[in-house]
Design an enzyme around this catalytic site. Sequence first.
Site, PDB file in Angstrom:
ATOM      1  N   LYS A  28       0.950   5.713   8.124  1.00  0.00           N
ATOM      2  CA  LYS A  28       1.490   5.841   6.766  1.00  0.00           C
ATOM      3  C   LYS A  28       0.361   5.978   5.743  1.00  0.00           C
ATOM      4  CE  LYS A  28       1.964   2.097   4.714  1.00  0.00           C
ATOM      5  NZ  LYS A  28       1.222   1.262   3.791  1.00  0.00           N
TER       6      LYS A  28
ATOM      7  N   SER B 134       0.874  -1.181   0.000  1.00  0.00           N
ATOM      8  CA  SER B 134       0.000   0.000   0.000  1.00  0.00           C
ATOM      9  C   SER B 134       0.904   1.222   0.000  1.00  0.00           C
ATOM     10  CB  SER B 134      -0.866   0.038   1.253  1.00  0.00           C
ATOM     11  OG  SER B 134      -1.554  -1.178   1.428  1.00  0.00           O
TER      12      SER B 134
ATOM     13  N   LYS C  15      -7.233   1.718  -2.275  1.00  0.00           N
ATOM     14  CA  LYS C  15      -6.736   1.273  -0.961  1.00  0.00           C
ATOM     15  C   LYS C  15      -6.789   2.417   0.056  1.00  0.00           C
ATOM     16  CE  LYS C  15      -4.599  -1.099   2.234  1.00  0.00           C
ATOM     17  NZ  LYS C  15      -5.157  -2.242   2.948  1.00  0.00           N
TER      18      LYS C  15
END
Length: 298
Positions: free
Chosen positions: A240, A97, A172
């Site tokens: 993140k 990701s 995502k």
Amino acid sequence: MMMKIGFIGLGIMGKPMSKNLIKAGYSLVVTDLNKAAVDELAALGAEIASNAKDVAAKANIIITMLPNSPHVKSAVLGENGVIEGAKKGSVLIDMSSIAPLASREIYTELEKQGIDMLDAPVSGGEPKAIDGTLSVMVGGKKDVFDKYYDVMKAMAGSVVYTGEIGAGNVTKLANQVIVALNIAAMSEAFMLATKAGVDPELVYQAIRGGLAGSTVLDAKAPMVLNRNFKPGFRIDLHIKDLSNALDTSHGVGANLPLTSAVMEMMQALKSAGDDKLDHSALARYYERLTGTEIKRFN
Ligand code: NAD
């Protein structure tokens, strides 16, 4: 030519995913900085490569499952990276990701060398990686997607094409926004119940079949109620993702007020040293506010 799959990144997710490819009958060549993980795959018949370049030289399909954009960029475009070893006509399927912009940058460099690329991040966490029932969201050329569908399906319950390169990672980020906000909402609701004198376990059992029920609730409520914050999906990785979501949103002119609020909660957990815990530990943010633990009454 025989199909050989290279796998770079054998962490919480990459290890079970690569094991499922072996189970499906594919021949694998693997690398990771963690020697124990490499040895575990070698014991199942995988060939060991010394670095990403070596993996790419020995395979025609190269899968990466690394933490974030800088790791993927360095493993693909850096010294001893995939780009140095990959043959024309091979493909990089990046299942990490990362920022959609980084996917597009890597794609552009690989395209110059005649190497295809898909960005194909996953959802479902470690349990679904082990079961081979991940949800994969894929960006890239449609014909490349069709060509490698079966490889991705060997690790997944669903593999969905979402558009040009970068679209997988945009999808995502949308997924991660929904998951983060759901965990925060669950924690907030369980704190309300706890402080109001109602057992959060009974609240969970009562509402899980109704409109508030969700896959997130079923995966994360038991973890909070069992006081089990072993990852799973670590807070630092979710930070993140939210950071990539906020950056991307600012670039395209979308506004994510709820995501910013949950990002600050996660930052507070990080400051308290909780960033290696599972993201269900968002509950601890609320526990610190009230000085009350969320747990079963008996
Ligand atoms: P992890 O930290 O467990 O695994 C990453 C692996 O990459 C480690 O084994 C590390 O040694 C290896 N690595 C790092 N740099 C490397 C390099 N240059 N060369 C070779 N190996 C290198 O992380 P994870 O939980 O497996 O997550 C991987 C990706 O999948 C992340 O982008 C994460 O956001 C995403 N993801 C994770 C989950 C989850 O539940 N854990 C779910 C969906 C998606």
